[in-house]
Design an enzyme around this catalytic site. Structure first.
Site, short mmCIF file in Angstrom:
data_model
loop_
_atom_site.label_atom_id
_atom_site.label_comp_id
_atom_site.label_asym_id
_atom_site.label_seq_id
_atom_site.Cartn_x
_atom_site.Cartn_y
_atom_site.Cartn_z
CG ASP A 59 41.57 50.53 36.77
OD1 ASP A 59 42.57 49.99 36.25
OD2 ASP A 59 41.02 50.08 37.78
CG ASP A 62 45.50 49.16 34.56
OD1 ASP A 62 45.71 50.27 35.10
OD2 ASP A 62 44.87 48.25 35.12
CG ASP A 117 44.23 48.98 39.19
OD1 ASP A 117 44.66 48.80 38.03
OD2 ASP A 117 43.44 48.20 39.75
CB SER A 132 41.52 46.57 34.99
OG SER A 132 41.00 46.83 36.27
#
EC number: 5.4.2.10
Length: 461
Positions: free
Chosen positions: A253, A251, A255, A113
């Protein structure tokens, strides 16, 4: 404050005795922690909790170690004779969406992340597209702790490259808004050298936006380095210099998302939740007028939402806690201050790209600038958060037993009275204790946060 308008879920001091799983999956240094041996074991034991005959999906962010980890995972997973679909670079919510669309048995996302490039991690999803239950985490954790020898399949003939499926995820997002709903709107995207670079720019261009992309090429050495949702200086500068109406920073990834309005001001997850929620509330599309958020969310959000006649449920930190409370309360919208926003539009999976196109499309439909809409929302209480490095062996229980630390918190709470609060939390992903103080008095917030953080640094190192 009425208990039928605000509720808390879970024990805020709960600490599960897990060695490998943290707040959001398994995470650590890619070279020293996520070795090929450990990763293969994770893949092997996932076979025992991700049941069914459907394929297992593996997605990844752009980190240099992600390809190696994907290969090691596949070795462990290949001991069970079912297909492994390699999605390649993609956002975490794409894995969740594609699991459900293709009736997969589960999936894994390789990402840490918002963590630095040298870290990596593994998030595990079951066949519903949801992160695996605590019971399944405990099963895998116990097996990994025992270091049981496992069979490793040398051949990976059942691995199939399926990066073509990313278009299905992108189309699912486009279907949530009117086509060409962002015609000629100047928007800056900080793609963080990560997963958002796989489809973020294409997504906004498909809606007609004039896109200015920064940090837009996948780069495993630069992901999250002075960019993205935790480092907003660059995107603020570009938004102001380009006279863009808004910007969105993701961020590693994708999400989570933090927005920037046309004046260069930050719109965090609290504001995004309030704005999107108020739009749904105005259209009578928000069940029980309820939002779900965490203990970290600003008191300003809480008071403003209650003043609108809404209900608010607070959970421990972590999107999985928000997800669980949303299911329990049949809520359609929830999120975290850090930028995770969960919606029934995508089966309650945190999705930064979805949140970004929703906010921008709502602005266009209302005929209002994001900066104007922000001004109509709520004024946050002054809030300061300090992440204090601590020794790796320090647990939440250890924190609770420190008399000096507990006394500093109690004294601060007396100083704050009813118009403020102190919140202490050990990070579930890093050796940090997060010290947060909130009050209408900004100077008091500054002094109390600094005082508690100093004691934490002395006591826990």
């Amino acid at each position: 404050m009425s208990t039928n308008t605000i509720s808390h879920v879970g024990d805020l001091n709960d600490e599960q005795a897990l060695s490998f799983f943290g707040t959001d999956g398994i995470r650590g240094k890619s070279q020293t922690f996520l070795t090929n041996s450990l990763v293969s074991q994770i893949g092997y034991w996932c076979n025992h909790v991700l049941l069914g005959e459907g394929p297992i999906l593996i997605g990844q962010d752009s980190r240099a170690s992600s390809e190696r980890i994907a290969s090691a995972l596949a070795h462990g997973l290949a001991t069970k004779n079912r297909e492994i679909w390699l999605l390649g670079l993609c956002p975490t919510p794409a894995v969740s969406h594609l699991i459900k669309k293709y009736n997969a048995s589960g999936g894994l996302m390789i990402s840490a992340s918002h963590n630095p490039p040298e870290d990596n991690g593994i998030k595990i999803f079951d066949k519903t597209g949801e992160k695996i239950s605590l019971e399944k985490q405990i099963f895998i954790d116990n097996k990994l702790k025992r270091k049981v020898l496992i069979p490793i399949c040398k051949d990976k003939d059942n691995c199939i490259n399926r990066n073509d499926l990313l278009k299905d995820y992108k189309n699912s997002l486009l279907n949530t808004v009117d086509k060409e709903s962002l015609i000629d709107i100047p928007i800056v995207l900080d793609l963080c050298w990560g997963s958002a670079s796989s489809c973020g720019e294409k997504l906004f261009k498909a809606l007609g936006a004039n896109v200015i992309s920064i940090n837009a090429i996948p780069d495993g050495e630069k992901i999250n380095v002075n960019c993205g949702s935790t480092h907003l200086e660059h995107i603020k500068k570009v938004v102001l210099e380009s006279n863009a109406q808004m910007g969105f920073a993701f961020d590693g990834d994708a999400d989570r998302m933090i927005a920037i309005d046309g004046k260069g001001r930050v719109i965090d997850g609290d504001h995004s939740l309030y704005l999107w929620g108020s739009s749904l509330q105005d259209k009578n599309m928000l069940p029980e007028q309820r939002l779900v958020t965490t203990v970290m969310s600003n008191l300003g959000l809480e008071k403003a939402w209650l003043n609108r006649g809404g209900k608010l449920t607070r959970t421990p930190v972590g999107d999985q806690h928000v997800h669980k409370a949303m299911l329990t309360n049949k809520a359609s919208l929830g999120g975290e201050q850090s930028g995770h926003i969960l919606s029934t539009l995508n089966d309650l999976c945190g999705d930064g790209l979805l949140a970004a196109i929703q906010l921008s499309s709502i602005c266009n439909r209302k005929g209002i600038l994001l900066s104007e809409w922000r001004d109509q929302s709520f004024k946050p209480y002054p809030q300061k958060l300090i992440s204090v490095p601590i020794a790796k062996h320090i647990t939440q229980n250890y924190l609770n037993k420190s008399e000096k630390f507990r006394l500093s918190i109690a004294e601060a709470e007396l100083d704050l009275g009813k118009e403020g609060r102190v919140f202490i939390r050990k990070s579930g992903t890093e050796p940090l204790v997060r010290v947060m103080v909130e009050s209408i008095d900004k100077l008091l917030v500054e002094s109390l946060t600094t005082k508690i953080a100093k004691i934490a640094l002395e006591e826990f190192n």
